[in-house]
Design a protein around this motif. Sequence first.
Motif, PDB file in Angstrom:
ATOM      1  N   ARG A  12      -9.043  34.622 -47.244  1.00  0.00           N
ATOM      2  CA  ARG A  12      -8.887  33.486 -48.153  1.00  0.00           C
ATOM      3  C   ARG A  12      -7.450  33.763 -48.868  1.00  0.00           C
ATOM      4  O   ARG A  12      -6.552  33.034 -49.131  1.00  0.00           O
ATOM      5  CB  ARG A  12      -9.778  33.130 -49.216  1.00  0.00           C
ATOM      6  N   GLY A  13      -7.279  35.172 -49.254  1.00  0.00           N
ATOM      7  CA  GLY A  13      -5.808  35.506 -49.596  1.00  0.00           C
ATOM      8  C   GLY A  13      -4.704  35.705 -48.670  1.00  0.00           C
ATOM      9  O   GLY A  13      -3.529  36.106 -49.178  1.00  0.00           O
ATOM     10  N   ARG A  14      -4.850  35.769 -47.410  1.00  0.00           N
ATOM     11  CA  ARG A  14      -3.980  35.980 -46.618  1.00  0.00           C
ATOM     12  C   ARG A  14      -3.094  34.764 -46.365  1.00  0.00           C
ATOM     13  O   ARG A  14      -3.608  33.695 -46.590  1.00  0.00           O
ATOM     14  CB  ARG A  14      -4.675  36.218 -45.154  1.00  0.00           C
ATOM     15  N   THR A  15      -1.823  34.919 -45.961  1.00  0.00           N
ATOM     16  CA  THR A  15      -0.791  33.995 -45.971  1.00  0.00           C
ATOM     17  C   THR A  15      -0.623  33.590 -44.402  1.00  0.00           C
ATOM     18  O   THR A  15       0.336  32.748 -44.003  1.00  0.00           O
ATOM     19  CB  THR A  15       0.530  34.439 -46.548  1.00  0.00           C
ATOM     20  N   GLY A  16      -0.902  34.494 -43.253  1.00  0.00           N
ATOM     21  CA  GLY A  16      -0.722  34.388 -41.917  1.00  0.00           C
ATOM     22  C   GLY A  16      -1.320  33.332 -41.363  1.00  0.00           C
ATOM     23  O   GLY A  16      -2.349  32.570 -41.920  1.00  0.00           O
ATOM     24  N   VAL A  17      -1.180  33.200 -39.798  1.00  0.00           N
ATOM     25  CA  VAL A  17      -1.958  32.257 -39.146  1.00  0.00           C
ATOM     26  C   VAL A  17      -3.058  32.885 -38.604  1.00  0.00           C
ATOM     27  O   VAL A  17      -3.074  34.148 -37.789  1.00  0.00           O
ATOM     28  CB  VAL A  17      -1.056  31.827 -37.809  1.00  0.00           C
ATOM     29  N   LEU A  18      -4.409  32.228 -38.633  1.00  0.00           N
ATOM     30  CA  LEU A  18      -5.590  32.871 -37.806  1.00  0.00           C
ATOM     31  C   LEU A  18      -5.846  32.385 -36.422  1.00  0.00           C
ATOM     32  O   LEU A  18      -6.044  33.157 -35.552  1.00  0.00           O
ATOM     33  CB  LEU A  18      -6.635  32.551 -38.533  1.00  0.00           C
ATOM     34  N   PHE A  19      -5.574  31.170 -36.264  1.00  0.00           N
ATOM     35  CA  PHE A  19      -5.812  30.356 -34.981  1.00  0.00           C
ATOM     36  C   PHE A  19      -4.506  29.480 -34.452  1.00  0.00           C
ATOM     37  O   PHE A  19      -4.022  28.697 -35.317  1.00  0.00           O
ATOM     38  CB  PHE A  19      -7.128  29.551 -34.886  1.00  0.00           C
ATOM     39  N   GLU A  20      -4.218  29.818 -33.180  1.00  0.00           N
ATOM     40  CA  GLU A  20      -3.182  28.883 -32.691  1.00  0.00           C
ATOM     41  C   GLU A  20      -3.808  28.159 -31.338  1.00  0.00           C
ATOM     42  O   GLU A  20      -4.718  29.019 -30.773  1.00  0.00           O
ATOM     43  CB  GLU A  20      -1.798  29.441 -32.128  1.00  0.00           C
ATOM     44  N   SER A  21      -3.544  27.016 -31.080  1.00  0.00           N
ATOM     45  CA  SER A  21      -4.235  26.105 -29.872  1.00  0.00           C
ATOM     46  C   SER A  21      -3.159  25.275 -29.552  1.00  0.00           C
ATOM     47  O   SER A  21      -2.543  24.419 -30.276  1.00  0.00           O
ATOM     48  CB  SER A  21      -5.711  25.535 -30.296  1.00  0.00           C
ATOM     49  N   PRO A  22      -2.939  25.053 -28.136  1.00  0.00           N
ATOM     50  CA  PRO A  22      -2.441  23.845 -27.469  1.00  0.00           C
ATOM     51  C   PRO A  22      -2.909  22.532 -27.928  1.00  0.00           C
ATOM     52  O   PRO A  22      -2.192  21.535 -27.960  1.00  0.00           O
ATOM     53  CB  PRO A  22      -2.320  24.088 -26.032  1.00  0.00           C
ATOM     54  N   GLU A  23      -4.291  22.395 -28.497  1.00  0.00           N
ATOM     55  CA  GLU A  23      -4.648  21.238 -28.905  1.00  0.00           C
ATOM     56  C   GLU A  23      -4.362  20.920 -29.865  1.00  0.00           C
ATOM     57  O   GLU A  23      -4.606  19.607 -30.619  1.00  0.00           O
ATOM     58  CB  GLU A  23      -6.240  21.334 -28.582  1.00  0.00           C
TER      59      GLU A  23
END
Length: 249
Positions: A12-23
């Motif tokens: 919850r405190g992170r600023t990065g990206v967890l998931f990337e998807s072409p959808e």
Amino acid sequence: METLGDLVAAGRGRTGVLFESPERTAPYSYGDFCTNVWKGGNLMRHYGVRNGMRVAVVAGPKNPEDGDEPGYLRDVPDALLAFLAATMDGAVVDMDPPGAVDTKALVAPAAWLDRYELAPGTKALAYGGPSDDPTVAQFERELWSENPLQPPGELSPADDALAADRTYTHGDLLAAGERVVSDYDFDAETTVALRAPVTSAGALVAGLVAPMRAGATVLLGDGETADVAVAVDDSVPEERVIRPSELSV
């Protein structure tokens, strides 16, 4: 870090990206995903999910196509969110439920609900769709309006979290995730392609728990190659492969 609740709170405190998807039109950030996990835990509590109860979760795309099978993720990872949300309430989650489901809740793509026969006490929550059945709750819609705070209740490392080939505790999954982070040098710059069905402890550990512990990014669907792939065989573009069946969980 002792429970999956701690993992979500840290994310919850992170600023990065967890998931990337072409959808998806935009990446799914750690902050948004983990806040939604908290919302999901509060939503499931509304439907009576409590410590030690069973919840069934079916992983799949919001709008399945011919040939899609349960276990694979192609777009927004609602099933992974539902898995973590249920464990926030102390539930034990089955990610590969049988056709006859007798749990407190079933979370599944709306298009696949008719594959399952629900016991009288099982509440159906559907993502995608929507479902034409008025007794089915729309997971995304109800999630949107839920309380964005951490669900109440206390969790223990010894609490059961996943029912698969055996029952795995919060402590089991976190310890295995730490081993993956160490063995494969996961960090915040690592990209992990999730190309295996998330129906086993090994796939959930390598494709969700370990990346979240390290702050890595998980790639879903047929997108760019990653630093490492979670896959059942070598028929992937990545050179480094983690086979879920070979992990010690």
